[in-house]
Structures are given as structure tokens and as C-alpha cells.
Design a protein around this motif. Structure first.
Motif, PDB file in Angstrom:
ATOM      1  N   ARG A 166      38.521  64.016  29.431  1.00  0.00           N
ATOM      2  CA  ARG A 166      37.885  64.252  28.143  1.00  0.00           C
ATOM      3  C   ARG A 166      37.365  65.686  27.998  1.00  0.00           C
ATOM      4  O   ARG A 166      37.550  66.325  26.964  1.00  0.00           O
ATOM      5  CB  ARG A 166      36.737  63.259  27.944  1.00  0.00           C
ATOM      6  CG  ARG A 166      36.082  63.413  26.585  1.00  0.00           C
ATOM      7  CD  ARG A 166      34.825  62.584  26.454  1.00  0.00           C
ATOM      8  NE  ARG A 166      35.107  61.170  26.499  1.00  0.00           N
ATOM      9  CZ  ARG A 166      34.170  60.243  26.685  1.00  0.00           C
ATOM     10  NH1 ARG A 166      32.907  60.610  26.865  1.00  0.00           N
ATOM     11  NH2 ARG A 166      34.488  58.975  26.715  1.00  0.00           N
ATOM     12  N   ARG A 213      37.605  60.516  18.195  1.00  0.00           N
ATOM     13  CA  ARG A 213      36.846  61.422  17.313  1.00  0.00           C
ATOM     14  C   ARG A 213      37.285  62.879  17.355  1.00  0.00           C
ATOM     15  O   ARG A 213      36.760  63.707  16.613  1.00  0.00           O
ATOM     16  CB  ARG A 213      35.361  61.304  17.662  1.00  0.00           C
ATOM     17  CG  ARG A 213      34.849  59.921  17.305  1.00  0.00           C
ATOM     18  CD  ARG A 213      33.364  59.796  17.407  1.00  0.00           C
ATOM     19  NE  ARG A 213      32.963  58.483  16.899  1.00  0.00           N
ATOM     20  CZ  ARG A 213      31.940  57.795  17.331  1.00  0.00           C
ATOM     21  NH1 ARG A 213      31.170  58.284  18.292  1.00  0.00           N
ATOM     22  NH2 ARG A 213      31.639  56.625  16.807  1.00  0.00           N
ATOM     23  N   HIS A 267      35.965  66.111  15.063  1.00  0.00           N
ATOM     24  CA  HIS A 267      35.225  67.244  15.635  1.00  0.00           C
ATOM     25  C   HIS A 267      35.972  68.541  15.330  1.00  0.00           C
ATOM     26  O   HIS A 267      35.358  69.556  15.008  1.00  0.00           O
ATOM     27  CB  HIS A 267      35.090  67.073  17.158  1.00  0.00           C
ATOM     28  CG  HIS A 267      33.964  66.160  17.550  1.00  0.00           C
ATOM     29  ND1 HIS A 267      32.638  66.496  17.413  1.00  0.00           N
ATOM     30  CD2 HIS A 267      33.971  64.907  18.098  1.00  0.00           C
ATOM     31  CE1 HIS A 267      31.871  65.508  17.848  1.00  0.00           C
ATOM     32  NE2 HIS A 267      32.653  64.527  18.262  1.00  0.00           N
TER      33      HIS A 267
HETATM   34  C1  LIG Z   1      62.767  73.448  18.894  1.00  0.00           C
HETATM   35  C2  LIG Z   1      63.724  72.349  18.733  1.00  0.00           C
HETATM   36  C3  LIG Z   1      63.128  71.009  18.854  1.00  0.00           C
HETATM   37  C4  LIG Z   1      64.073  69.888  18.797  1.00  0.00           C
HETATM   38  C5  LIG Z   1      63.420  68.522  18.830  1.00  0.00           C
HETATM   39  C6  LIG Z   1      62.715  68.257  20.093  1.00  0.00           C
HETATM   40  C7  LIG Z   1      61.673  67.543  20.332  1.00  0.00           C
HETATM   41  C8  LIG Z   1      60.846  66.788  19.384  1.00  0.00           C
HETATM   42  C9  LIG Z   1      60.164  65.699  20.063  1.00  0.00           C
HETATM   43  C10 LIG Z   1      58.947  65.357  19.912  1.00  0.00           C
HETATM   44  C11 LIG Z   1      57.926  65.964  19.005  1.00  0.00           C
HETATM   45  C12 LIG Z   1      56.546  65.578  19.474  1.00  0.00           C
HETATM   46  C13 LIG Z   1      55.617  65.230  18.395  1.00  0.00           C
HETATM   47  C14 LIG Z   1      54.257  64.954  18.918  1.00  0.00           C
HETATM   48  C15 LIG Z   1      53.743  63.567  18.684  1.00  0.00           C
HETATM   49  C16 LIG Z   1      52.830  63.177  19.798  1.00  0.00           C
HETATM   50  C17 LIG Z   1      52.004  61.990  19.548  1.00  0.00           C
HETATM   51  C18 LIG Z   1      50.995  61.797  20.628  1.00  0.00           C
HETATM   52  O1  LIG Z   1      51.115  62.223  21.704  1.00  0.00           O
HETATM   53  S1  LIG Z   1      49.625  60.833  20.208  1.00  0.00           S
HETATM   54  C19 LIG Z   1      48.594  60.940  21.624  1.00  0.00           C
HETATM   55  C20 LIG Z   1      47.770  62.176  21.681  1.00  0.00           C
HETATM   56  N1  LIG Z   1      46.788  62.249  20.639  1.00  0.00           N
HETATM   57  C21 LIG Z   1      45.505  61.840  20.790  1.00  0.00           C
HETATM   58  O2  LIG Z   1      45.106  61.391  21.832  1.00  0.00           O
HETATM   59  C22 LIG Z   1      44.572  61.971  19.640  1.00  0.00           C
HETATM   60  C23 LIG Z   1      43.587  62.967  19.944  1.00  0.00           C
HETATM   61  N2  LIG Z   1      42.546  62.416  20.853  1.00  0.00           N
HETATM   62  C24 LIG Z   1      41.260  62.715  20.717  1.00  0.00           C
HETATM   63  O3  LIG Z   1      41.015  63.448  19.823  1.00  0.00           O
HETATM   64  C25 LIG Z   1      40.204  62.107  21.610  1.00  0.00           C
HETATM   65  O4  LIG Z   1      39.034  62.100  20.866  1.00  0.00           O
HETATM   66  C26 LIG Z   1      39.906  62.867  22.933  1.00  0.00           C
HETATM   67  C27 LIG Z   1      39.478  64.278  22.674  1.00  0.00           C
HETATM   68  C28 LIG Z   1      41.182  62.864  23.785  1.00  0.00           C
HETATM   69  C29 LIG Z   1      38.776  62.105  23.691  1.00  0.00           C
HETATM   70  O5  LIG Z   1      39.125  60.777  23.732  1.00  0.00           O
HETATM   71  P1  LIG Z   1      38.161  59.604  24.284  1.00  0.00           P
HETATM   72  O6  LIG Z   1      39.034  58.516  24.701  1.00  0.00           O
HETATM   73  O7  LIG Z   1      37.239  60.125  25.289  1.00  0.00           O
HETATM   74  O8  LIG Z   1      37.377  58.970  23.065  1.00  0.00           O
HETATM   75  P2  LIG Z   1      36.477  59.412  21.807  1.00  0.00           P
HETATM   76  O9  LIG Z   1      37.274  60.123  20.785  1.00  0.00           O
HETATM   77  O10 LIG Z   1      35.879  58.136  21.341  1.00  0.00           O
HETATM   78  O11 LIG Z   1      35.357  60.396  22.306  1.00  0.00           O
HETATM   79  C30 LIG Z   1      34.362  60.042  23.244  1.00  0.00           C
HETATM   80  C31 LIG Z   1      33.139  60.936  23.046  1.00  0.00           C
HETATM   81  O12 LIG Z   1      33.505  62.328  23.083  1.00  0.00           O
HETATM   82  C32 LIG Z   1      33.158  62.946  21.849  1.00  0.00           C
HETATM   83  N3  LIG Z   1      34.175  63.926  21.490  1.00  0.00           N
HETATM   84  C33 LIG Z   1      35.495  63.701  21.301  1.00  0.00           C
HETATM   85  N4  LIG Z   1      36.118  64.833  20.978  1.00  0.00           N
HETATM   86  C34 LIG Z   1      35.172  65.799  20.945  1.00  0.00           C
HETATM   87  C35 LIG Z   1      35.205  67.186  20.632  1.00  0.00           C
HETATM   88  N5  LIG Z   1      36.351  67.789  20.318  1.00  0.00           N
HETATM   89  N6  LIG Z   1      34.063  67.880  20.687  1.00  0.00           N
HETATM   90  C36 LIG Z   1      32.910  67.271  21.031  1.00  0.00           C
HETATM   91  N7  LIG Z   1      32.799  65.939  21.336  1.00  0.00           N
HETATM   92  C37 LIG Z   1      33.922  65.231  21.285  1.00  0.00           C
HETATM   93  C38 LIG Z   1      33.101  61.830  20.851  1.00  0.00           C
HETATM   94  O13 LIG Z   1      32.294  62.167  19.742  1.00  0.00           O
HETATM   95  C39 LIG Z   1      32.522  60.713  21.677  1.00  0.00           C
HETATM   96  O14 LIG Z   1      31.136  60.893  21.838  1.00  0.00           O
HETATM   97  P3  LIG Z   1      30.089  60.025  20.980  1.00  0.00           P
HETATM   98  O15 LIG Z   1      30.413  58.589  21.224  1.00  0.00           O
HETATM   99  O16 LIG Z   1      28.764  60.456  21.498  1.00  0.00           O
HETATM  100  O17 LIG Z   1      30.339  60.414  19.551  1.00  0.00           O
END
Ligand SMILES: CCCCC/C=C\C/C=C\CCCCCCCC(=O)SCCNC(=O)CCNC(=O)[C@H](O)C(C)(C)COP(=O)(O)OP(=O)(O)OC[C@H]1O[C@@H](n2cnc3c(N)ncnc32)[C@H](O)[C@@H]1OP(=O)(O)O
Ligand SMILES: CCCCCCCC/C=C\CCCCCCCC(=O)OC[C@@H](O)COP(=O)(O)O
Length: 298
Positions: free
Chosen positions: A150, A190, A194
Motif C-alpha cells: 500500500r 480509495r 485521493h
Molecule cells: C504499443 C502497442 C500496444 C499494443 C497492445 C498491447 C497491450 C495492451 C494490453 C493491455 C492494456 C492494459 C490496460 C490496463 C488495465 C489494467 C487493469 C488493472 O490492472 S486493475 C487493478 C489495478 N488497479 C487498482 O488496484 C485500482 C487502484 N487501487 C487503489 O487505488 C488502492 O486504493 C491502493 C492504492 C492500491 C490501496 O489499496 P488498499 O487495498 O490498501 O485499499 P483502500 O483503497 O481501501 O485504502 C486503504 C487506506 O489507504 C488510504 N489510501 C489509499 N490510497 C491513498 C492515497 N493515494 N493517498 C493517501 N491514502 C490513501 C485509504 O484512504 C484507506 O485509508 P482510510 O480507511 O483511513 O481512508
């Protein structure tokens, strides 16, 4: 070799493609497997072909145009008709964060249909290790996060917020954080919210209608069909701070959940489809009007 045996062998070799063709036409599970395999092979092949071209430019969001061009033909091959509603809501003067529901890898087809210029998705780090696909993604400026660390992910998001303002970069996030074929959306992570608050940029929610009419991994069914992509009104974040993020996340999710529920109902009533280039699709329903389809790019 015995000429008779050779003749039999040759017949066998000729019959194999015929048998595969018959199986493809008459067995939905076999057709499903072939179509999913072709989808992945297409991506690997195009990534392999286009990465060297993209490498000439170096890592740049401009390469997202290549990625888009590589994936756009898929809808014709699969006979998936894409209807985009309210795409004009994506025409904003500055950068913004797009949040979109995530059902399956097929979402890439919807993503490239509407993704604006200078917009990159956030992806899980694992994609980086998929050989030329990872390379193509990296060259296209895709932002990678390690979902298991995270703090590191939060750090990447903070750097992305600065880049958004400095480089006029928009970002596409799947806030469910993982693929979700279920009927309702998962609770949202989130990070996207953020990000928008840190960069003080608007959030534009996008909802892709459920695929269950034409795509179901559980039932091994993959036919032609219609997919609706709806752009919702932007949500401003100017003046918001981190303490507002939980409420912001919930209100955006609520708006998207309502749109998804509405689209789930109307999509069952309003089916029309394109003829797939990859062979037979299943005819479900009768062709109707396009509704308020508006396909345009920023
Ligand atoms: C050139 C020629 C090309 C030819 C073609 C070739 C190829 C093409 C092929 C593919 C193309 C690819 C396309 C891409 C698609 C990909 C899809 C994916 O991969 S989806 C998966 C990835 N995405 C995600 O995970 C979403 C983003 N995730 C998050 O934002 C999460 O919040 C996290 C940062 C990862 C943290 O996750 P966590 O599980 O810990 O949970 P929470 O969000 O609930 O957060 C917990 C806690 O932290 C606080 N928090 C979260 N983020 C922040 C921040 N940025 N700053 C401060 N605090 C943060 C949050 O508020 C929670 O705290 P609280 O409960 O106190 O509020
Ligand atoms: C060392 C060489 C290895 C080469 C292997 C190449 C095999 C590549 C095969 C197909 C590439 C297709 C990539 C499609 C990317 C689809 C994006 C996507 O939808 O990612 C899922 C992610 O959002 C969430 O993942 P999870 O649901 O949490 O899981």
C-alpha cells in the motif's frame, strides 16, 4: 512409409481443421475457449509487432494511440457493437481522473472506445511481467502499482498527481481494484479519489454495461452482442481535502451503481448486434435504434 498409411495420415490432417471448424460452429464452450485464446493472442501479437515502433518514441503517453489502434479492431472481430452515451462529458479543458467499473479483460475494448487523448490507465504491477505485453504497456506510459504494498502504491499515486498537473495527463482507474463479473460493483478502493483530490482535478465516472448477454466465463458462452458505455457528469474536487475522500468515494460509487442498475435493465430490452468476423454469433432480439449514441473523441 507405406503409401496407404501416408494417405490415411493426409486425410486425417485435412479432417482435423474441418472437425475443429464444426466444433467451433456447434459447441459454445469450444467457441468460448477459441475466442478467449484469440483475444489474448491478438494482444500478445500486436504488442510484439508494435512495441518496437513505440520504442522509437520512448516511453510516452503518445504511444497510447498505438495501443488504442491495436485494440479497436477487436470489437469487429467479435461482433460487439459499442454504444457510447454522453461522450461529450469527456471533453474537459484540463486533466481529470476517470473511474470505471471492471468486469473482465474485455473492458479493454470499452476503454479504447472512449479513452481521451493523453490519458493512461493505472494497472496492477503483474502486467509488467507479461513479456512484450508488459513492455508495450510500459512504453505507453501505463502506471503500475503493487497492490500488495500500500505505501508504495500511495507513493506512485502521489507522483502521478504531480504529473497530471505538470504534463496535462489524465488517468483511468478501475476503482474496484480487481475484475468483478458480479451483478453489482465491489466496494471502491480509495486511491483514485485521493489522486483526484491531490491533483485537484475532476472525476469522470464511466459505466460499462454488464456483458452477461454475450459473455459468461461460468457458462463458457461468448457470442456477439451490444455493450453500452455511459459517461456520467463530472464530480469536482476543487477545495476538497483527504478527509473528504471517503464521502467522495461513496457518492461516486452510488452514482455509478445507479447507472449500472439502469443499464442492466434497459440493455435486456434493447439488443442489437454486429455480425462477427470470427464466425457465427447468436441472434438475440431484434435490431433497434441507436438511442443517444455519440461517438467522438476529445
Ligand atoms: C504499443 C502497442 C500496444 C499494443 C497492445 C498491447 C497491450 C495492451 C494490453 C493491455 C492494456 C492494459 C490496460 C490496463 C488495465 C489494467 C487493469 C488493472 O490492472 S486493475 C487493478 C489495478 N488497479 C487498482 O488496484 C485500482 C487502484 N487501487 C487503489 O487505488 C488502492 O486504493 C491502493 C492504492 C492500491 C490501496 O489499496 P488498499 O487495498 O490498501 O485499499 P483502500 O483503497 O481501501 O485504502 C486503504 C487506506 O489507504 C488510504 N489510501 C489509499 N490510497 C491513498 C492515497 N493515494 N493517498 C493517501 N491514502 C490513501 C485509504 O484512504 C484507506 O485509508 P482510510 O480507511 O483511513 O481512508
Ligand atoms: C515471460 C513471457 C510471458 C509471456 C506470457 C504472455 C501471456 C499474455 C497473455 C495475454 C495478455 C493479455 C493481457 C490482458 C490484460 C488485461 C487487463 C486486465 O483486465 O487485467 C486484470 C486486472 O485489471 C485485474 O486483475 P485481477 O482480476 O485482480 O487478476
Amino acid at each position: 512409409m507405406d503409401p496407404l498409411l501416408l494417405l490415411l495420415l493426409l486425410h486425417g490432417l485435412l479432417l482435423l481443421p474441418l472437425a475443429a471448424l464444426l466444433l467451433y460452429r456447434h459447441s459454445p464452450p469450444f467457441q468460448f475457449l477459441c475466442k478467449v485464446a484469440f483475444f489474448n493472442c491478438w494482444i500478445v501479437a500486436l504488442a510484439t509487432l508494435l512495441s518496437p515502433v513505440a520504442a522509437l518514441r520512448g516511453r510516452s503517453v503518445e504511444n497510447m494511440r498505438l495501443l488504442r489502434a491495436a485494440l479497436l479492431p477487436l470489437k469487429h472481430l467479435y461482433g460487439i457493437r459499442m454504444r457510447v452515451r454522453d461522450s461529450e462529458l469527456l471533453r474537459l479543458p484540463g486533466p481529470f481522473v476517470i473511474v470505471c467499473n471492471h468486469q473482465a479483460s474485455l473492458d479493454l475494448m470499452g476503454m479504447v472506445e472512449v479513452i481521451p487523448e493523453r490519458c493512461v490507465p493505472i494497472a496492477k504491477r503483474e502486467l509488467l511481467y507479461l513479456g512484450t505485453v508488459g513492455w508495450a504497456c510500459w512504453l505507453s506510459g501505463i502506471i503500475f502499482i503493487d497492490r500488495c504494498r500500500r505505501d508504495a502504491a500511495i507513493e506512485v499515486i502521489a507522483r502521478t498527481a504531480s504529473a497530471m498537473r505538470q504534463e496535462n495527463l489524465s488517468v483511468w482507474v478501475f476503482p474496484e481494484g480487481t475484475r468483478n463479473p458480479g451483478k453489482s460493483m465491489l466496494p471502491f478502493k480509495r486511491g483514485a479519489f485521493h489522486l483526484a483530490v491531490q491533483a485537484q482535478v475532476p472525476i469522470v465516472p464511466i459505466v460499462i454495461s454488464p456483458y452477461w448477454d454475450f459473455f459468461s466465463p461460468e457458462e463458457k458462452r461468448f457470442t456477439s452482442g451490444t455493450c453500452t458505455i455511459r459517461v456520467l457528469p463530472r464530480v469536482e474536487t476543487l477545495g476538497l481535502s483527504p478527509k473528504d475522500v471517503p464521502k467522495l468515494t461513496e457518492s461516486v460509487r452510488q452514482a455509478m451503481a445507479e447507472a449500472l442498475a439502469e443499464m442492466s435493465m434497459s440493455d435486456h430490452r434493447d439488443q442489437d448486434m454486429e455480425q462477427p468476423l470470427l464466425g457465427p454469433g447468436e441472434d438475440r432480439g431484434s435490431p433497434q435504434g441507436q438511442g443517444d449514441t455519440a461517438r467522438s473523441r476529445k
